[in-house]
Design a protein around this motif. Sequence first.
Motif, mmCIF file in Angstrom:
data_model
loop_
_atom_site.group_PDB
_atom_site.id
_atom_site.type_symbol
_atom_site.label_atom_id
_atom_site.label_comp_id
_atom_site.label_asym_id
_atom_site.label_seq_id
_atom_site.Cartn_x
_atom_site.Cartn_y
_atom_site.Cartn_z
ATOM 1 N N LEU A 39 0.827 -1.211 0.000
ATOM 2 C CA LEU A 39 0.000 0.000 0.000
ATOM 3 C C LEU A 39 0.858 1.257 0.000
ATOM 4 C CD1 LEU A 39 -2.865 -0.984 2.459
ATOM 5 C CD2 LEU A 39 -3.037 -0.636 -0.015
ATOM 6 N N LEU A 40 1.942 1.251 0.748
ATOM 7 C CA LEU A 40 2.846 2.394 0.793
ATOM 8 C C LEU A 40 3.482 2.632 -0.570
ATOM 9 C CD1 LEU A 40 4.244 4.561 2.543
ATOM 10 C CD2 LEU A 40 6.052 2.886 2.948
ATOM 11 N N ILE A 41 3.945 1.579 -1.204
ATOM 12 C CA ILE A 41 4.554 1.706 -2.531
ATOM 13 C C ILE A 41 3.521 2.201 -3.539
ATOM 14 C CG2 ILE A 41 5.549 0.397 -4.455
ATOM 15 C CD1 ILE A 41 6.980 -1.314 -2.317
ATOM 16 N N GLY A 42 2.319 1.651 -3.494
ATOM 17 C CA GLY A 42 1.262 2.095 -4.407
ATOM 18 C C GLY A 42 0.922 3.559 -4.202
ATOM 19 N N GLY A 43 0.874 4.007 -2.957
ATOM 20 C CA GLY A 43 0.605 5.417 -2.674
ATOM 21 C C GLY A 43 1.700 6.320 -3.209
ATOM 22 N N CYS A 44 2.955 5.898 -3.049
ATOM 23 C CA CYS A 44 4.082 6.699 -3.567
ATOM 24 C C CYS A 44 4.023 6.798 -5.087
ATOM 25 C CB CYS A 44 5.410 6.097 -3.116
ATOM 26 S SG CYS A 44 5.720 6.289 -1.346
ATOM 27 N N VAL A 45 3.721 5.700 -5.749
ATOM 28 C CA VAL A 45 3.616 5.705 -7.212
ATOM 29 C C VAL A 45 2.494 6.646 -7.650
ATOM 30 C CG1 VAL A 45 2.999 4.285 -9.210
ATOM 31 C CG2 VAL A 45 4.647 3.442 -7.548
ATOM 32 N N ALA A 46 1.373 6.631 -6.956
ATOM 33 C CA ALA A 46 0.253 7.509 -7.302
ATOM 34 C C ALA A 46 0.628 8.981 -7.129
ATOM 35 C CB ALA A 46 -0.965 7.162 -6.445
ATOM 36 N N VAL A 47 1.328 9.305 -6.054
ATOM 37 C CA VAL A 47 1.743 10.691 -5.818
ATOM 38 C C VAL A 47 2.717 11.139 -6.905
ATOM 39 C CG1 VAL A 47 3.078 12.193 -4.274
ATOM 40 C CG2 VAL A 47 1.304 10.707 -3.354
ATOM 41 N N VAL A 48 3.682 10.309 -7.255
ATOM 42 C CA VAL A 48 4.644 10.657 -8.303
ATOM 43 C C VAL A 48 3.925 10.869 -9.636
ATOM 44 C CG1 VAL A 48 6.565 9.757 -9.678
ATOM 45 C CG2 VAL A 48 6.636 9.612 -7.193
ATOM 46 N N ALA A 49 2.957 10.025 -9.949
ATOM 47 C CA ALA A 49 2.208 10.172 -11.197
ATOM 48 C C ALA A 49 1.425 11.485 -11.217
ATOM 49 C CB ALA A 49 1.268 8.988 -11.387
ATOM 50 N N LEU A 50 0.797 11.855 -10.097
ATOM 51 C CA LEU A 50 0.054 13.114 -10.031
ATOM 52 C C LEU A 50 0.976 14.319 -10.187
ATOM 53 C CD1 LEU A 50 -2.489 12.396 -7.172
ATOM 54 C CD2 LEU A 50 -3.005 12.745 -9.587
ATOM 55 N N VAL A 51 2.118 14.287 -9.523
ATOM 56 C CA VAL A 51 3.063 15.395 -9.617
ATOM 57 C C VAL A 51 3.601 15.519 -11.038
ATOM 58 C CG1 VAL A 51 5.341 16.210 -8.863
ATOM 59 C CG2 VAL A 51 3.690 15.392 -7.182
ATOM 60 N N ALA A 52 3.937 14.393 -11.657
ATOM 61 C CA ALA A 52 4.442 14.426 -13.033
ATOM 62 C C ALA A 52 3.402 15.003 -13.976
ATOM 63 C CB ALA A 52 4.847 13.021 -13.475
ATOM 64 N N ASP A 53 2.137 14.648 -13.786
ATOM 65 C CA ASP A 53 1.069 15.178 -14.625
ATOM 66 C C ASP A 53 0.932 16.689 -14.448
ATOM 67 O OD1 ASP A 53 -1.154 14.857 -16.445
ATOM 68 O OD2 ASP A 53 -2.451 15.241 -14.714
ATOM 69 N N GLU A 54 1.029 17.168 -13.211
ATOM 70 C CA GLU A 54 0.942 18.604 -12.946
ATOM 71 C C GLU A 54 2.110 19.350 -13.573
ATOM 72 O OE1 GLU A 54 -1.371 20.558 -11.383
ATOM 73 O OE2 GLU A 54 -2.646 18.782 -11.373
ATOM 74 N N VAL A 55 3.308 18.780 -13.515
ATOM 75 C CA VAL A 55 4.489 19.425 -14.093
ATOM 76 C C VAL A 55 4.327 19.545 -15.601
ATOM 77 C CG1 VAL A 55 6.955 19.115 -14.561
ATOM 78 C CG2 VAL A 55 6.082 18.815 -12.247
ATOM 79 N N VAL A 56 3.878 18.488 -16.253
ATOM 80 C CA VAL A 56 3.677 18.531 -17.708
ATOM 81 C C VAL A 56 2.619 19.563 -18.056
ATOM 82 C CG1 VAL A 56 2.798 17.219 -19.679
ATOM 83 C CG2 VAL A 56 4.473 16.186 -18.148
ATOM 84 N N GLU A 57 1.521 19.566 -17.308
ATOM 85 C CA GLU A 57 0.446 20.521 -17.568
ATOM 86 C C GLU A 57 0.933 21.960 -17.388
ATOM 87 O OE1 GLU A 57 -3.581 21.559 -15.278
ATOM 88 O OE2 GLU A 57 -3.455 19.466 -15.945
ATOM 89 N N GLU A 58 1.677 22.217 -16.335
ATOM 90 C CA GLU A 58 2.173 23.567 -16.069
ATOM 91 C C GLU A 58 3.200 24.000 -17.122
ATOM 92 O OE1 GLU A 58 2.607 27.263 -14.374
ATOM 93 O OE2 GLU A 58 1.053 25.775 -14.023
ATOM 94 N N SER A 59 4.030 23.090 -17.575
ATOM 95 C CA SER A 59 5.059 23.456 -18.553
ATOM 96 C C SER A 59 4.467 23.774 -19.918
ATOM 97 C CB SER A 59 6.108 22.351 -18.668
ATOM 98 O OG SER A 59 5.552 21.209 -19.273
ATOM 99 N N GLU A 60 3.252 23.322 -20.188
ATOM 100 C CA GLU A 60 2.623 23.599 -21.478
ATOM 101 C C GLU A 60 1.643 24.767 -21.417
ATOM 102 O OE1 GLU A 60 1.069 19.917 -22.935
ATOM 103 O OE2 GLU A 60 3.063 19.065 -23.150
ATOM 104 N N ARG A 61 1.450 25.341 -20.243
ATOM 105 C CA ARG A 61 0.549 26.480 -20.092
ATOM 106 C C ARG A 61 1.217 27.739 -20.630
ATOM 107 N NH1 ARG A 61 -0.756 30.420 -16.012
ATOM 108 N NH2 ARG A 61 1.025 29.727 -14.808
ATOM 109 N N THR A 62 0.491 28.509 -21.437
ATOM 110 C CA THR A 62 0.993 29.740 -22.026
ATOM 111 C C THR A 62 0.608 30.927 -21.147
ATOM 112 O OG1 THR A 62 0.779 28.810 -24.241
ATOM 113 C CG2 THR A 62 0.930 31.196 -24.084
#
Length: 154
Positions: A39-62
């Motif tokens: 469960l701990l590993i799954g939670g960490c993977v989910a957090v990393v995926a959310l952060v990566a998605d936010e970074v990609v979204e922010e980097s493409e914002r004009t």
Amino acid sequence: MSEQSPYGASSGGWSHPPPPAAPEKRRRWPWILLVAVLLLIGGCVAVVALVADEVVEESERTVRVRYEVTGTAEGVSIAYTTWRDGRMSISQVTSQRLPWTKEVTTKGFVKGGSLGITVGASGGTAVCSVTVDDGSPHTATASGAFANALCRGF
């Protein structure tokens, strides 16, 4: 000599058979620990995926960056930088009459820019301003001959 019975009693009487061996208890804590670790590993993977998605979204914002210089000074030197797609571009305008404005659009993880002004030999006052999107302007004032001011907006 007395004779022993198969159940451990001496001759002369029967005793009860020995109790059956207790069933071996399974240990549960290794399984509980394994589930907790998964469960701990799954939670960490989910957090990393959310952060990566936010970074990609922010980097493409004009965003829109507006540079502005106002005041009474003449012959103002202006230098401005803009972050575009992870790179910084630098531009310079010399001996500019005021007011002066420049608007650019940019995108990338780091967005925004800075504006530096230097008042000419004749003196006066100049106010620089950098506004990113519809945010609050970041301003600074230079007064007097060869005075400097720097504004940053990110």
